[in-house]
Design a protein around this motif. Structure first.
Motif, PDB file in Angstrom:
ATOM      1  N   ILE A   1       0.827  -1.208   0.000  1.00 53.18           N
ATOM      2  CA  ILE A   1       0.000   0.000   0.000  1.00 53.18           C
ATOM      3  C   ILE A   1       0.859   1.256   0.000  1.00 53.18           C
ATOM      4  CG2 ILE A   1      -0.160   0.220   2.523  1.00 53.18           C
ATOM      5  CD1 ILE A   1      -3.089   1.077   2.171  1.00 53.18           C
ATOM      6  N   VAL A   2       0.370   2.297  -0.658  1.00 53.66           N
ATOM      7  CA  VAL A   2       0.872   3.659  -0.470  1.00 53.66           C
ATOM      8  C   VAL A   2      -0.325   4.500  -0.051  1.00 53.66           C
ATOM      9  CG1 VAL A   2       2.956   3.670  -1.864  1.00 53.66           C
ATOM     10  CG2 VAL A   2       0.752   3.961  -3.002  1.00 53.66           C
ATOM     11  N   PHE A   3      -0.116   5.351   0.939  1.00 48.40           N
ATOM     12  CA  PHE A   3      -1.214   6.048   1.617  1.00 48.40           C
ATOM     13  C   PHE A   3      -0.864   7.518   1.765  1.00 48.40           C
ATOM     14  CE2 PHE A   3      -3.102   7.639   5.566  1.00 48.40           C
ATOM     15  CZ  PHE A   3      -4.436   7.246   5.465  1.00 48.40           C
ATOM     16  N   ASP A   4      -1.814   8.384   1.440  1.00 46.83           N
ATOM     17  CA  ASP A   4      -1.663   9.833   1.630  1.00 46.83           C
ATOM     18  C   ASP A   4      -2.800  10.296   2.526  1.00 46.83           C
ATOM     19  OD1 ASP A   4      -1.390  12.618   1.407  1.00 46.83           O
ATOM     20  OD2 ASP A   4      -2.539  12.684  -0.460  1.00 46.83           O
ATOM     21  N   GLY A   5      -2.471  10.814   3.692  1.00 48.63           N
ATOM     22  CA  GLY A   5      -3.531  11.345   4.529  1.00 48.63           C
ATOM     23  C   GLY A   5      -3.310  11.114   5.999  1.00 48.63           C
ATOM     24  N   VAL A   6      -4.384  11.292   6.745  1.00 47.42           N
ATOM     25  CA  VAL A   6      -4.340  11.093   8.189  1.00 47.42           C
ATOM     26  C   VAL A   6      -5.707  10.578   8.630  1.00 47.42           C
ATOM     27  CG1 VAL A   6      -4.972  13.505   8.639  1.00 47.42           C
ATOM     28  CG2 VAL A   6      -3.836  12.180  10.422  1.00 47.42           C
ATOM     29  N   LEU A   7      -5.701   9.532   9.461  1.00 44.51           N
ATOM     30  CA  LEU A   7      -6.930   8.964  10.002  1.00 44.51           C
ATOM     31  C   LEU A   7      -7.207   9.584  11.360  1.00 44.51           C
ATOM     32  CD1 LEU A   7      -6.360   5.179   9.217  1.00 44.51           C
ATOM     33  CD2 LEU A   7      -7.641   6.850   7.848  1.00 44.51           C
ATOM     34  N   ASP A   8      -8.461   9.971  11.595  1.00 46.16           N
ATOM     35  CA  ASP A   8      -8.776  10.516  12.917  1.00 46.16           C
ATOM     36  C   ASP A   8      -9.401   9.471  13.833  1.00 46.16           C
ATOM     37  OD1 ASP A   8     -11.593  10.450  12.412  1.00 46.16           O
ATOM     38  OD2 ASP A   8     -11.493  12.389  11.414  1.00 46.16           O
ATOM     39  N   ASN A   9      -9.533   8.229  13.336  1.00 44.66           N
ATOM     40  CA  ASN A   9     -10.002   7.141  14.205  1.00 44.66           C
ATOM     41  C   ASN A   9      -8.985   6.001  14.259  1.00 44.66           C
ATOM     42  OD1 ASN A   9     -10.461   6.257  11.542  1.00 44.66           O
ATOM     43  ND2 ASN A   9     -12.197   4.975  12.139  1.00 44.66           N
TER      44      ASN A   9
ATOM     45  N   THR B   1       1.925   2.817  11.649  1.00 46.84           N
ATOM     46  CA  THR B   1       1.538   4.011  10.907  1.00 46.84           C
ATOM     47  C   THR B   1       0.132   3.839  10.344  1.00 46.84           C
ATOM     48  OG1 THR B   1       2.350   3.208   8.775  1.00 46.84           O
ATOM     49  CG2 THR B   1       3.953   4.305  10.228  1.00 46.84           C
ATOM     50  N   ASP B   2      -0.438   4.934   9.851  1.00 46.56           N
ATOM     51  CA  ASP B   2      -1.758   4.850   9.237  1.00 46.56           C
ATOM     52  C   ASP B   2      -1.734   3.941   8.010  1.00 46.56           C
ATOM     53  OD1 ASP B   2      -2.775   6.506  11.147  1.00 46.56           O
ATOM     54  OD2 ASP B   2      -3.040   8.254   9.857  1.00 46.56           O
ATOM     55  N   ALA B   3      -0.637   3.953   7.261  1.00 47.93           N
ATOM     56  CA  ALA B   3      -0.529   3.080   6.091  1.00 47.93           C
ATOM     57  C   ALA B   3      -0.585   1.611   6.516  1.00 47.93           C
ATOM     58  CB  ALA B   3       0.762   3.365   5.333  1.00 47.93           C
ATOM     59  N   ASP B   4       0.185   1.244   7.546  1.00 50.46           N
ATOM     60  CA  ASP B   4       0.149  -0.131   8.075  1.00 50.46           C
ATOM     61  C   ASP B   4      -1.249  -0.492   8.559  1.00 50.46           C
ATOM     62  OD1 ASP B   4       2.943  -0.857   7.855  1.00 50.46           O
ATOM     63  OD2 ASP B   4       3.323   0.561   9.467  1.00 50.46           O
TER      64      ASP B   4
END
Length: 604
Positions: A69-77, A94-97
């Motif tokens: 995966i490649v991920f751009d952003g931020v999770l708030d949950n 990390t959020d990506a993981d």
């Protein structure tokens, strides 16, 4: 603020493509990391906030890659998801993981469990499928190009346009999309380029492409009384602020600042942040010195700062930066498409660069107008004969038949590409998406439509605009008013309750009533100030003159050269309608620069 890109091809071995030259990206400036396998290359363009080497993230099964995966952003949950995924083995760091592990647990159903701002691309090596997904309002960008045996994808169209498998072409539909500043659902501007629609997941495999809508705005009866509605909206907004102010920063992370203009939206946000944190935040206001339109923001911003004891910074934008060719190119790259808004793009970029040196994250009041019904006039709500989007109707009311920024294009060309018909089709499309309650009053139906139009069609000029400029400037801009839980609730509040005291945004004023000075609460909405620095206006004229003398300028075949020449001969034409005359020149110059920088071929 990072970026992602990649190439999937089941018909060739891409293992060695991981060493190919990097494609351009204005998102992320901390380097690029890649993963390459037999049929896929995934790239992550990191920013200063990304853990070094954290992406691409991969899970293996029996010693072989199962998913990457490649991920751009931020999770708030993120905390909630970690609890749900708790089990043997290390906790996702990390959020990506986290998203990768969640996908392996829930498959496509992962999308509806993710809250925040995000876009991701996941290569499922087990099924040889590419999965693309975007947040509910599409605040993080993600486009793709379907290929015979795979696809290209990227955060930015510029990255796609640089790939040797895509010949960038602009056809009649793409030109109309640029000039109207509205695109069809899932359509890009360049021929063959698609966008992952907000609130959608796209799965691309050997058996074709499937789109899954995991979120949409739905009509529900509103049964709360006014007092309960105000309390509920305030609670939802407070929760959104708490999430956005801390998401991705971890315990003890630097506090988020607030972009404070002195208008109701940013002032209410500042008051609510103060109530949540127990102290006034860092606030940032843009200043133009004496070179801007006389919009009296400063006294109102100062009243908020004094009332809440904020740590305030007034950021002066140097007019010279507005004519710097490097800044012009950087802003065009950040926006990824030309627009007629000129210094309304340049000023925030310069402002954000300065803010980024003082606070890594800033909260913005963008989207409050759409969420709280501040973009609907009484005339528009009562209009039974509406035929197009409200912002296009407003432009026409100013005499701009073809919309803002299109006054210097050849009228015969606009008829030939059928710009009017294009806008009508997009409007009909948008109206069909809006679900109504049975027997809803006409004013509620119209208000719901306008709210839906703004959230699904006009975000490109508001929230998405700020996110892209912030990403390029190195500032994490977050938008508490764009919380989907807040909007789901307010979307179903009847219009008469949203304007219960006869004014726009009555609910927001009620929420902030005990937080702000009366002068700010009662302040009418004013436009973002523009510069009237003589050097900026002269720069527009000089650049237009140079363009008209350049026989190789790609935009020339599209222009009414006589009308453009009149602007050069009489720069007072730029002052028509305050900044509307200037917008005509801005759009021509930006479109020409975009055609050059992306090597776009016109196929009209």
């Amino acid at each position: 603020m990072s970026g992602i890109s990649g190439w999937i091809d089941r018909g060739r071995d891409l293992t060695h493509e991981g060493a190919a030259p990097a494609f351009p990206s204005s998102r992320g400036g901390a380097g690029e990391r890649r993963w390459a396998g037999p049929s896929a290359v995934l790239r992550h363009h990191a920013d200063a906030f990304d853990p070094v080497g954290a992406q691409p993230a991969m899970v293996t099964e029996n010693g072989r890659p199962a998913a990457v995966i490649v991920f751009d952003g931020v999770l708030d949950n993120a905390g909630e998801l970690r609890s749900l995924l708790a089990g043997p083995g290390p906790c996702p760091a990390t959020d990506a993981d986290l998203v990768l592990r969640a996908y392996l647990r829930w498959g496509d159903a992962v999308a509806e469990r993710l809250h925040g701002l995000f876009a991701f691309a996941l290569w499922d090596a087990r099924s040889r499928e590419l999965v693309l997904c975007r947040d509910r309002f599409g605040i993080r960008p993600l486009s793709y190009v379907p290929l015979a045996t795979g696809a290209l994808f990227a955060s930015e169209v510029a990255t796609l346009a640089a790939h040797p498998l895509l010949e960038p072409e602009l056809d009649a539909e793409g030109l109309c999309a640029l000039l109207a500043q509205v695109r069809g659902p899932g359509s890009g501007v360049l021929r063959g380029v698609r966008e992952v629609r907000p609130g959608h997941l796209v799965r691309m495999g050997e058996n074709g492409t499937r789109e899954h809508r995991y979120w949409s705005l739905t009509a529900r009866p509103h049964t709360d009384d006014l007092a309960t509605t105000i309390d509920t909206a305030r609670g939802l907004l407070g929760e959104a602020i708490a999430r956005e102010a801390t998401a991705g920063d971890g315990p003890g992370g630097p506090p988020a600042g607030v972009l404070l203009s002195g208008g109701l939206d940013s002032s209410a946000l500042t008051g609510l942040v103060t109530a949540w944190a127990g102290t006034g935040p860092q606030t940032f206001t843009v200043s133009f010195g004496d070179s801007a339109a006389p919009v009296p923001d400063r006294p109102f911003a100062q009243a908020v700062v004094d009332h809440l004891a904020c740590d305030h910074h007034e950021i002066l934008v140097d007019p010279a930066g507005l004519t710097d060719p490097r800044i012009l190119d950087a802003v065009l790259d950040a926006k990824d498409h030309p627009s007629p808004f000129g210094d309304k793009n340049l000023t925030p970029y310069l402002f954000y660069r300065r803010v980024a040196g003082l606070a890594p994250t800033a909260l913005s009041g963008e989207a409050a107008d759409a969420v709280f019904g501040g973009l609907i006039s009484e005339e528009e709500r009562a209009d039974a004969g509406h035929r197009t989007f409200p912002w296009i109707e407003r432009a026409r009311s100013f005499g701009l038949t073809n919309g803002i920024g299109n006054g210097l294009f050849d009228q015969g060309l606009l008829r030939r590409v059928d710009l009017t018909g294009f806008c009508a089709e997009r409007y009909a499309e948008a109206r069909k998406e809006v679900a109504h309650l049975p027997d809803a009053p006409a004013d509620d139906r119209r208000a719901r439509e306008i709210d839906h139009f703004h959230m699904t069609r006009l975000y490109e000029q508001a929230v998405n605009h700020s996110e892209r400029l912030g990403a390029a400037a190195g500032l994490r801009v977050r938008f508490p008013f764009s919380d989907h839980r807040l909007f789901e609730y307010l979307y179903n509040v009847p219009w008469r309750m949203k304007s219960f005291d006869g004014r726009d945004k009555s609910l927001l004023r009620a929420i902030a009533r005990d937080l702000l000075p009366a002068s700010v609460l009662d302040r009418p909405k004013v436009p973002f100030p523009i510069t009237y620095h003589t050097g900026y206006k002269q720069s527009l004229t000089d650049r237009m003159r140079d363009l008209l003398h350049d026989r190789d300028a790609p935009v020339l075949p599209l222009l009414d050269r006589a009308a453009a020449g009149q602007v050069v001969d009489d720069p007072r034409r730029l002052d028509r309608g305050g900044w509307l005359g200037r917008a005509d020149a801005e759009m021509v110059l930006q479109l020409d620069a975009w055609l050059r920088r992306r090597r776009v071929r016109l196929v009209l």
